[in-house]
Design an enzyme around this catalytic site. Structure first.
Site, PDB file in Angstrom:
ATOM      1  N   VAL A 111       0.865  -1.187   0.000  1.00  0.00           N
ATOM      2  CA  VAL A 111       0.000   0.000   0.000  1.00  0.00           C
ATOM      3  C   VAL A 111       0.901   1.237   0.000  1.00  0.00           C
ATOM      4  O   VAL A 111       1.596   1.505   0.986  1.00  0.00           O
ATOM      5  CB  VAL A 111      -0.929   0.033   1.237  1.00  0.00           C
ATOM      6  CG1 VAL A 111      -1.898   1.206   1.131  1.00  0.00           C
ATOM      7  CG2 VAL A 111      -1.677  -1.280   1.397  1.00  0.00           C
ATOM      8  N   LYS A 145      -3.307   2.762   7.685  1.00  0.00           N
ATOM      9  CA  LYS A 145      -3.033   1.799   6.612  1.00  0.00           C
ATOM     10  C   LYS A 145      -3.250   0.384   7.132  1.00  0.00           C
ATOM     11  O   LYS A 145      -3.254   0.130   8.337  1.00  0.00           O
ATOM     12  CB  LYS A 145      -1.584   1.956   6.135  1.00  0.00           C
ATOM     13  CG  LYS A 145      -1.260   3.328   5.545  1.00  0.00           C
ATOM     14  CD  LYS A 145      -1.894   3.499   4.180  1.00  0.00           C
ATOM     15  CE  LYS A 145      -1.447   4.798   3.501  1.00  0.00           C
ATOM     16  NZ  LYS A 145      -2.260   5.960   3.849  1.00  0.00           N
ATOM     17  N   ASP A 146      -3.410  -0.546   6.193  1.00  0.00           N
ATOM     18  CA  ASP A 146      -3.592  -1.945   6.554  1.00  0.00           C
ATOM     19  C   ASP A 146      -2.423  -2.439   7.407  1.00  0.00           C
ATOM     20  O   ASP A 146      -1.266  -2.080   7.164  1.00  0.00           O
ATOM     21  CB  ASP A 146      -3.676  -2.813   5.289  1.00  0.00           C
ATOM     22  CG  ASP A 146      -4.783  -2.360   4.356  1.00  0.00           C
ATOM     23  OD1 ASP A 146      -5.856  -2.969   4.381  1.00  0.00           O
ATOM     24  OD2 ASP A 146      -4.556  -1.391   3.606  1.00  0.00           O
ATOM     25  N   LYS A 147      -2.715  -3.286   8.387  1.00  0.00           N
ATOM     26  CA  LYS A 147      -1.653  -3.846   9.229  1.00  0.00           C
ATOM     27  C   LYS A 147      -0.889  -4.939   8.478  1.00  0.00           C
ATOM     28  O   LYS A 147       0.328  -4.897   8.370  1.00  0.00           O
ATOM     29  CB  LYS A 147      -2.230  -4.405  10.533  1.00  0.00           C
ATOM     30  CG  LYS A 147      -1.173  -5.046  11.445  1.00  0.00           C
ATOM     31  CD  LYS A 147      -1.799  -5.580  12.710  1.00  0.00           C
ATOM     32  CE  LYS A 147      -0.713  -6.120  13.672  1.00  0.00           C
ATOM     33  NZ  LYS A 147      -0.032  -7.314  13.161  1.00  0.00           N
ATOM     34  N   GLN A 171     -11.187  -4.376   7.465  1.00  0.00           N
ATOM     35  CA  GLN A 171     -10.226  -3.757   8.384  1.00  0.00           C
ATOM     36  C   GLN A 171     -10.818  -2.559   9.110  1.00  0.00           C
ATOM     37  O   GLN A 171     -10.303  -2.133  10.148  1.00  0.00           O
ATOM     38  CB  GLN A 171      -8.931  -3.363   7.662  1.00  0.00           C
ATOM     39  CG  GLN A 171      -9.066  -2.321   6.582  1.00  0.00           C
ATOM     40  CD  GLN A 171      -9.273  -2.915   5.217  1.00  0.00           C
ATOM     41  OE1 GLN A 171     -10.097  -3.795   5.016  1.00  0.00           O
ATOM     42  NE2 GLN A 171      -8.508  -2.438   4.240  1.00  0.00           N
TER      43      GLN A 171
END
Length: 366
Positions: free
Chosen positions: A11, A72-74, A145
């Site tokens: 990302v 942001k995505d983990k 998420q």
């Protein structure tokens, strides 16, 4: 859909000017003016809030000094801009954390605030890719998420806050076990739910649950002070609970709409920037009219809520005015190359939504 490693889900933030913050890139420092040090934060398998907290701890500053445009995505390899007030470029050398890098790029008079980005570019490696050669838009559902991938609980906490039941909000956050959590974590939550002994829970709750321990430490001293316990959490996390509840209701609205009206423009719709919008319910949100408005009121009736409930008297800082959200997400520069999918989305839209659409998965509806 099977993403093996966080490095298979990239990302890269896109600035408002259109610059893509590429992973692995070295950045030249260009001195500017101001007290906010602008940096590129690059991380692998780090939750954004925990990353910010860890950075603040290493710099010995309040986390309130650090600004960022969005979480942001983990389970991913991500880049994003952050601003840190009152430090020098050489200070970031003290930040030595596994799979996390802070790269100074300039000084600025302005703090980076939520929403200060155009969007994100996603590069995703998958097994058994079966995707169309082109994709221009998808229904703009919120991805999992938003609610918690391993423990989808944020919307439940948010609902309790909107209902004014702060005790339930705290107990849900602390003791609702997630199906994919570590066994020691699940056992700790279940044990707490048996006796609600806050002081005792401090001895057996896993140390990595820093936010939960923060709540427990307050409740051990002030057993029924649920409002101030929640205030010990970061402000953006507190608001995220309510935002997650709004997101759940939006997903339910969008599903209802797709089954009845469809995604095209309908009489009574509220159009913003040329886009048909759906509701993110809040105390000053404008309801649609006609059939779209009827669906919005139906959602509120099913939930037993009113718009004014989002002005939370018992916890004003968690209140939300609400807003409108496009019901369709535009997909830019969609490419498929072997087992890799690449595309861009504007801020607020989710890559998991695109993947769910491609793989025929149902959206999260609670």
């Amino acid at each position: 859909m099977n993403i093996q490693r966080p490095q298979d889900f990239i990302v890269e933030e896109i600035t408002p000017e259109g610059l893509i913050l590429e992973v692995g890139k070295e950045w030249k420092f260009n001195p500017g003016t101001g007290k906010h040090l602008i940096c590129i934060l690059e991380k692998i398998n780090w939750d954004t809030n925990r990353a910010i907290k860890a950075i603040a701890r290493r710099l010995h500053v309040s986390r309130k000094r650090i600004g960022f445009a969005g979480t942001k995505d983990k389970w991913a390899w991500t880049t994003q801009r952050i601003s840190i007030w009152g430090i020098k470029p050489e200070d970031v050398d003290r930040i030595k954390l596994k799979d996390l890098w802070v790269k100074p790029i300039t000084f600025s008079e302005e703090r980076i605030k939520l929403g200060d980005l155009w969007g994100n570019r996603f590069t995703i490696k998958l097994k058994d890719v079966k995707a169309p050669s082109t994709l221009n838009e998808v229904p703009n559902f919120f991805g999992i998420q938003r609610f918690g991938e391993k423990r989808p609980v944020t919307h439940l906490v948010g609902k309790a806050i909107v209902n004014g039941n702060l005790e339930n909000a705290v107990k849900t956050y602390l003791a609702w076990p997630g199906p994919e959590e570590r066994e020691e974590t699940r056992i700790a939550r279940e044990k707490l739910a048996e006796d609600w002994d806050w002081k005792k829970a401090l001895s057996y709750f896993p140390k990595h649950l820093s936010y939960e321990l923060t709540l427990l430490q307050h409740l051990a001293k002030h057993p029924n002070d649920y409002a101030n316990a929640l205030r010990r959490l970061p402000r953006n996390l507190l608001k995220m609970f309510v935002h997650a509840y709004q997101s759940l209701l939006f997903n339910r609205y969008l599903q209802k709409r797709m089954k009845t009206i469809g995604l095209g423009k309908a009489e009574g719709d509220i159009i913003i920037d040329g886009k048909v919008t759906g509701p993110l319910f809040g105390y000053s949100m404008e309801l649609a009219r006609g059939e779209p408005g009827r669906l919005e009121r139906e959602i509120m009736s099913e939930e037993g809520i009113r718009l004014e409930d989002f002005k939370v008297k018992s916890l004003p800082e968690a209140s939300s005015k609400g807003s409108r959200r496009a019901i369709v997400a535009r997909v830019y520069d969609f490419e498929v190359d072997g087992s890799t999918i690449k595309f861009k989305l504007e801020r607020g839209s989710y890559a998991t939504t695109v993947l769910d659409y491609l793989f025929g998965n149902e959206p999260f509806l609670g």
